[in-house]
Design a protein around this motif. Structure first.
Motif, PDB file in Angstrom:
ATOM      1  N   ASP A 121       0.841  -1.208   0.000  1.00  0.00           N
ATOM      2  CA  ASP A 121       0.000   0.000   0.000  1.00  0.00           C
ATOM      3  C   ASP A 121       0.872   1.252   0.000  1.00  0.00           C
ATOM      4  N   LYS A 122       0.326   2.323  -0.532  1.00  0.00           N
ATOM      5  CA  LYS A 122       1.018   3.624  -0.569  1.00  0.00           C
ATOM      6  C   LYS A 122       0.831   4.360   0.755  1.00  0.00           C
ATOM      7  N   ILE A 123       1.723   5.315   1.013  1.00  0.00           N
ATOM      8  CA  ILE A 123       1.593   6.190   2.183  1.00  0.00           C
ATOM      9  C   ILE A 123       0.262   6.939   2.059  1.00  0.00           C
ATOM     10  N   PRO A 124      -0.540   6.942   3.106  1.00  0.00           N
ATOM     11  CA  PRO A 124      -1.811   7.669   3.037  1.00  0.00           C
ATOM     12  C   PRO A 124      -1.609   9.153   2.698  1.00  0.00           C
ATOM     13  N   ASN A 125      -2.499   9.675   1.879  1.00  0.00           N
ATOM     14  CA  ASN A 125      -2.420  11.064   1.438  1.00  0.00           C
ATOM     15  C   ASN A 125      -3.204  11.953   2.408  1.00  0.00           C
ATOM     16  N   ILE A 126      -2.626  12.174   3.582  1.00  0.00           N
ATOM     17  CA  ILE A 126      -3.261  13.035   4.574  1.00  0.00           C
ATOM     18  C   ILE A 126      -2.235  14.035   5.103  1.00  0.00           C
ATOM     19  N   SER A 127      -2.729  15.128   5.663  1.00  0.00           N
ATOM     20  CA  SER A 127      -1.869  16.141   6.267  1.00  0.00           C
ATOM     21  C   SER A 127      -2.333  16.414   7.686  1.00  0.00           C
ATOM     22  N   ILE A 128      -1.371  16.429   8.608  1.00  0.00           N
ATOM     23  CA  ILE A 128      -1.660  16.773  10.004  1.00  0.00           C
ATOM     24  C   ILE A 128      -0.537  17.698  10.490  1.00  0.00           C
ATOM     25  N   PRO A 129      -0.769  18.434  11.585  1.00  0.00           N
ATOM     26  CA  PRO A 129       0.234  19.410  12.034  1.00  0.00           C
ATOM     27  C   PRO A 129       1.506  18.779  12.600  1.00  0.00           C
ATOM     28  N   ASP A 130       2.632  19.435  12.301  1.00  0.00           N
ATOM     29  CA  ASP A 130       3.903  19.023  12.907  1.00  0.00           C
ATOM     30  C   ASP A 130       4.073  19.786  14.227  1.00  0.00           C
ATOM     31  N   GLU A 131       5.244  19.642  14.843  1.00  0.00           N
ATOM     32  CA  GLU A 131       5.461  20.260  16.156  1.00  0.00           C
ATOM     33  C   GLU A 131       5.482  21.787  16.120  1.00  0.00           C
ATOM     34  N   THR A 132       5.568  22.381  14.924  1.00  0.00           N
ATOM     35  CA  THR A 132       5.538  23.847  14.815  1.00  0.00           C
ATOM     36  C   THR A 132       4.133  24.359  14.492  1.00  0.00           C
ATOM     37  N   GLY A 133       3.197  23.423  14.279  1.00  0.00           N
ATOM     38  CA  GLY A 133       1.830  23.815  13.945  1.00  0.00           C
ATOM     39  C   GLY A 133       1.566  23.873  12.447  1.00  0.00           C
ATOM     40  N   GLU A 134       2.615  23.660  11.631  1.00  0.00           N
ATOM     41  CA  GLU A 134       2.460  23.663  10.169  1.00  0.00           C
ATOM     42  C   GLU A 134       1.871  22.333   9.716  1.00  0.00           C
ATOM     43  N   LEU A 135       0.991  22.391   8.707  1.00  0.00           N
ATOM     44  CA  LEU A 135       0.447  21.153   8.158  1.00  0.00           C
ATOM     45  C   LEU A 135       1.540  20.405   7.420  1.00  0.00           C
ATOM     46  N   PHE A 136       1.624  19.113   7.646  1.00  0.00           N
ATOM     47  CA  PHE A 136       2.660  18.269   7.055  1.00  0.00           C
ATOM     48  C   PHE A 136       1.989  17.156   6.266  1.00  0.00           C
ATOM     49  N   ALA A 137       2.317  17.054   4.986  1.00  0.00           N
ATOM     50  CA  ALA A 137       1.763  15.988   4.137  1.00  0.00           C
ATOM     51  C   ALA A 137       2.585  14.718   4.342  1.00  0.00           C
ATOM     52  N   LEU A 138       1.939  13.668   4.791  1.00  0.00           N
ATOM     53  CA  LEU A 138       2.644  12.418   5.075  1.00  0.00           C
ATOM     54  C   LEU A 138       3.298  11.809   3.842  1.00  0.00           C
ATOM     55  N   ASN A 139       2.747  12.054   2.663  1.00  0.00           N
ATOM     56  CA  ASN A 139       3.331  11.464   1.455  1.00  0.00           C
ATOM     57  C   ASN A 139       4.398  12.367   0.818  1.00  0.00           C
ATOM     58  N   LYS A 140       4.856  13.365   1.547  1.00  0.00           N
ATOM     59  CA  LYS A 140       5.857  14.329   1.077  1.00  0.00           C
ATOM     60  C   LYS A 140       7.169  13.669   0.606  1.00  0.00           C
ATOM     61  N   PHE A 141       7.546  12.554   1.208  1.00  0.00           N
ATOM     62  CA  PHE A 141       8.810  11.901   0.863  1.00  0.00           C
ATOM     63  C   PHE A 141       8.656  10.832  -0.219  1.00  0.00           C
ATOM     64  N   SER A 142       7.427  10.537  -0.591  1.00  0.00           N
ATOM     65  CA  SER A 142       7.155   9.501  -1.583  1.00  0.00           C
ATOM     66  C   SER A 142       7.905   9.791  -2.881  1.00  0.00           C
ATOM     67  N   GLY A 143       8.663   8.803  -3.346  1.00  0.00           N
ATOM     68  CA  GLY A 143       9.453   8.968  -4.560  1.00  0.00           C
ATOM     69  C   GLY A 143      10.802   9.611  -4.322  1.00  0.00           C
ATOM     70  N   LYS A 144      11.071  10.007  -3.077  1.00  0.00           N
ATOM     71  CA  LYS A 144      12.336  10.690  -2.759  1.00  0.00           C
ATOM     72  C   LYS A 144      13.238   9.880  -1.836  1.00  0.00           C
ATOM     73  N   GLN A 145      12.651   9.345  -0.754  1.00  0.00           N
ATOM     74  CA  GLN A 145      13.448   8.570   0.187  1.00  0.00           C
ATOM     75  C   GLN A 145      12.550   7.632   0.989  1.00  0.00           C
ATOM     76  N   ALA A 146      13.186   6.667   1.648  1.00  0.00           N
ATOM     77  CA  ALA A 146      12.440   5.737   2.498  1.00  0.00           C
ATOM     78  C   ALA A 146      11.896   6.503   3.704  1.00  0.00           C
ATOM     79  N   LEU A 147      10.860   5.956   4.307  1.00  0.00           N
ATOM     80  CA  LEU A 147      10.215   6.640   5.418  1.00  0.00           C
ATOM     81  C   LEU A 147       9.835   5.641   6.505  1.00  0.00           C
ATOM     82  N   VAL A 148      10.164   6.001   7.741  1.00  0.00           N
ATOM     83  CA  VAL A 148       9.764   5.217   8.905  1.00  0.00           C
ATOM     84  C   VAL A 148       8.765   6.073   9.675  1.00  0.00           C
TER      85      VAL A 148
END
Length: 153
Positions: free
Chosen positions: A7-34
Protein backbone atom coordinates in the motif's frame (compact mmCIF):
# COMPACT_ATOMS: atom_id res chain seq x y z
CA UNK A 1 -8.86 -0.57 7.62
CA UNK A 2 -5.21 -1.45 8.21
CA UNK A 3 -2.53 -0.82 5.60
CA UNK A 4 -1.15 -3.89 3.86
CA UNK A 5 2.29 -4.55 2.36
CA UNK A 6 2.50 -2.74 -0.99
CA UNK A 7 0.00 0.00 0.00
CA UNK A 8 1.02 3.62 -0.57
CA UNK A 9 1.59 6.19 2.18
CA UNK A 10 -1.81 7.67 3.04
CA UNK A 11 -2.42 11.06 1.44
CA UNK A 12 -3.26 13.03 4.57
CA UNK A 13 -1.87 16.14 6.27
CA UNK A 14 -1.66 16.77 10.00
CA UNK A 15 0.23 19.41 12.03
CA UNK A 16 3.90 19.02 12.91
CA UNK A 17 5.46 20.26 16.16
CA UNK A 18 5.54 23.85 14.81
CA UNK A 19 1.83 23.81 13.94
CA UNK A 20 2.46 23.66 10.17
CA UNK A 21 0.45 21.15 8.16
CA UNK A 22 2.66 18.27 7.05
CA UNK A 23 1.76 15.99 4.14
CA UNK A 24 2.64 12.42 5.07
CA UNK A 25 3.33 11.46 1.45
CA UNK A 26 5.86 14.33 1.08
CA UNK A 27 8.81 11.90 0.86
CA UNK A 28 7.15 9.50 -1.58
CA UNK A 29 9.45 8.97 -4.56
CA UNK A 30 12.34 10.69 -2.76
CA UNK A 31 13.45 8.57 0.19
CA UNK A 32 12.44 5.74 2.50
CA UNK A 33 10.22 6.64 5.42
CA UNK A 34 9.76 5.22 8.90
CA UNK A 35 6.51 6.28 10.55
CA UNK A 36 6.11 5.21 14.14
CA UNK A 37 2.97 5.65 16.23
CA UNK A 38 3.32 5.75 20.00
CA UNK A 39 0.97 6.39 22.95
CA UNK A 40 2.24 9.53 24.74
CA UNK A 41 5.15 11.96 25.10
CA UNK A 42 7.26 11.85 28.30
CA UNK A 43 6.11 8.36 29.38
CA UNK A 44 8.94 5.88 30.07
CA UNK A 45 8.37 3.50 27.12
CA UNK A 46 7.66 6.27 24.63
CA UNK A 47 10.68 8.29 25.74
CA UNK A 48 12.85 5.17 25.43
CA UNK A 49 11.52 4.53 21.91
CA UNK A 50 12.04 8.15 20.80
CA UNK A 51 15.60 8.13 22.18
CA UNK A 52 16.31 4.83 20.37
CA UNK A 53 15.23 6.47 17.09
CA UNK A 54 17.34 9.53 18.01
CA UNK A 55 20.41 7.40 18.73
CA UNK A 56 20.05 5.57 15.39
CA UNK A 57 18.91 8.63 13.40
CA UNK A 58 22.26 9.05 11.61
CA UNK A 59 22.05 5.41 10.55
CA UNK A 60 18.59 6.06 9.07
CA UNK A 61 19.86 9.20 7.31
CA UNK A 62 22.84 7.26 5.90
CA UNK A 63 20.32 4.83 4.35
CA UNK A 64 18.39 7.79 2.88
CA UNK A 65 15.44 7.33 5.23
CA UNK A 66 13.44 9.85 7.26
CA UNK A 67 11.77 9.17 10.63
CA UNK A 68 8.41 10.55 11.75
CA UNK A 69 6.88 10.06 15.21
CA UNK A 70 3.10 10.39 15.58
CA UNK A 71 0.95 10.58 18.71
CA UNK A 72 -2.17 12.42 19.79
CA UNK A 73 -0.10 14.88 21.84
CA UNK A 74 -0.38 18.59 21.01
CA UNK A 75 2.14 20.50 18.91
CA UNK A 76 3.36 22.26 22.10
CA UNK A 77 3.92 18.91 23.85
CA UNK A 78 5.87 17.62 20.83
CA UNK A 79 8.00 20.77 20.83
CA UNK A 80 8.88 20.28 24.53
CA UNK A 81 9.51 16.54 23.99
CA UNK A 82 11.85 17.20 21.05
CA UNK A 83 13.72 19.89 22.95
CA UNK A 84 14.13 17.98 26.22
CA UNK A 85 15.52 14.84 24.54
CA UNK A 86 17.23 16.48 21.51
CA UNK A 87 15.08 14.51 19.07
CA UNK A 88 16.16 15.43 15.50
CA UNK A 89 13.25 14.02 13.52
CA UNK A 90 9.70 15.14 12.72
CA UNK A 91 6.78 14.80 15.15
CA UNK A 92 3.18 15.01 14.04
CA UNK A 93 0.16 15.77 16.19
CA UNK A 94 -2.73 13.41 15.50
CA UNK A 95 -5.30 14.75 17.97
CA UNK A 96 -8.22 13.83 15.67
CA UNK A 97 -6.74 10.33 14.99
CA UNK A 98 -6.73 11.02 11.24
CA UNK A 99 -3.36 9.28 10.76
CA UNK A 100 -4.13 6.43 13.19
CA UNK A 101 -7.33 5.70 11.27
CA UNK A 102 -5.67 6.01 7.83
CA UNK A 103 -2.90 3.59 8.85
CA UNK A 104 -5.26 1.28 10.76
CA UNK A 105 -3.39 1.49 14.07
CA UNK A 106 -5.33 -0.41 16.72
CA UNK A 107 -5.45 0.47 20.43
CA UNK A 108 -3.39 -1.67 22.84
CA UNK A 109 -3.94 -3.13 26.31
CA UNK A 110 -7.65 -3.89 25.87
CA UNK A 111 -8.24 -0.53 24.21
CA UNK A 112 -6.86 1.46 27.15
CA UNK A 113 -3.83 2.88 25.32
CA UNK A 114 -3.18 4.06 21.78
CA UNK A 115 -1.21 1.40 19.89
CA UNK A 116 2.55 1.34 19.31
CA UNK A 117 3.13 0.52 15.66
CA UNK A 118 5.87 1.17 13.12
CA UNK A 119 5.52 1.36 9.34
CA UNK A 120 8.41 1.37 6.87
CA UNK A 121 7.89 2.67 3.33
CA UNK A 122 10.38 2.29 0.51
CA UNK A 123 11.55 5.12 -1.74
CA UNK A 124 8.49 4.62 -3.99
CA UNK A 125 6.21 5.24 -1.01
CA UNK A 126 5.06 1.62 -0.75
CA UNK A 127 4.69 -0.17 2.58
CA UNK A 128 7.40 -2.79 3.04
CA UNK A 129 7.02 -3.45 6.78
CA UNK A 130 4.38 -3.05 9.46
CA UNK A 131 5.37 -3.91 13.02
CA UNK A 132 2.97 -3.94 15.95
CA UNK A 133 4.56 -4.64 19.32
CA UNK A 134 4.24 -2.85 22.63
CA UNK A 135 7.95 -3.47 23.33
CA UNK A 136 9.32 0.00 22.57
CA UNK A 137 12.95 -1.10 22.18
CA UNK A 138 12.37 -3.46 19.26
CA UNK A 139 10.90 -1.00 16.73
CA UNK A 140 14.12 0.81 15.76
CA UNK A 141 16.06 -2.42 15.21
CA UNK A 142 13.29 -3.95 13.07
CA UNK A 143 13.01 -0.80 10.91
CA UNK A 144 16.78 -0.60 10.31
CA UNK A 145 16.96 -4.29 9.36
CA UNK A 146 14.10 -3.92 6.88
CA UNK A 147 15.59 -0.85 5.18
CA UNK A 148 18.99 -2.58 4.95
CA UNK A 149 17.38 -5.68 3.41
CA UNK A 150 15.52 -3.48 0.91
CA UNK A 151 18.73 -1.71 -0.08
CA UNK A 152 20.53 -5.02 -0.59
CA UNK A 153 17.87 -6.38 -2.96
Amino acid sequence: MALKIGDKIPNISIPDETGELFALNKFSGKQALVVYFYPKNFTPGCTKEACEFRDKYEEFKAMDAEVIGISSDSEASHKRFKSKYQLPFIFLSDIEKKARNAFGVKPALLGLLPGRETFVFDKKGELIMQYNNFNAASHTTKAIKKIKMQKDE
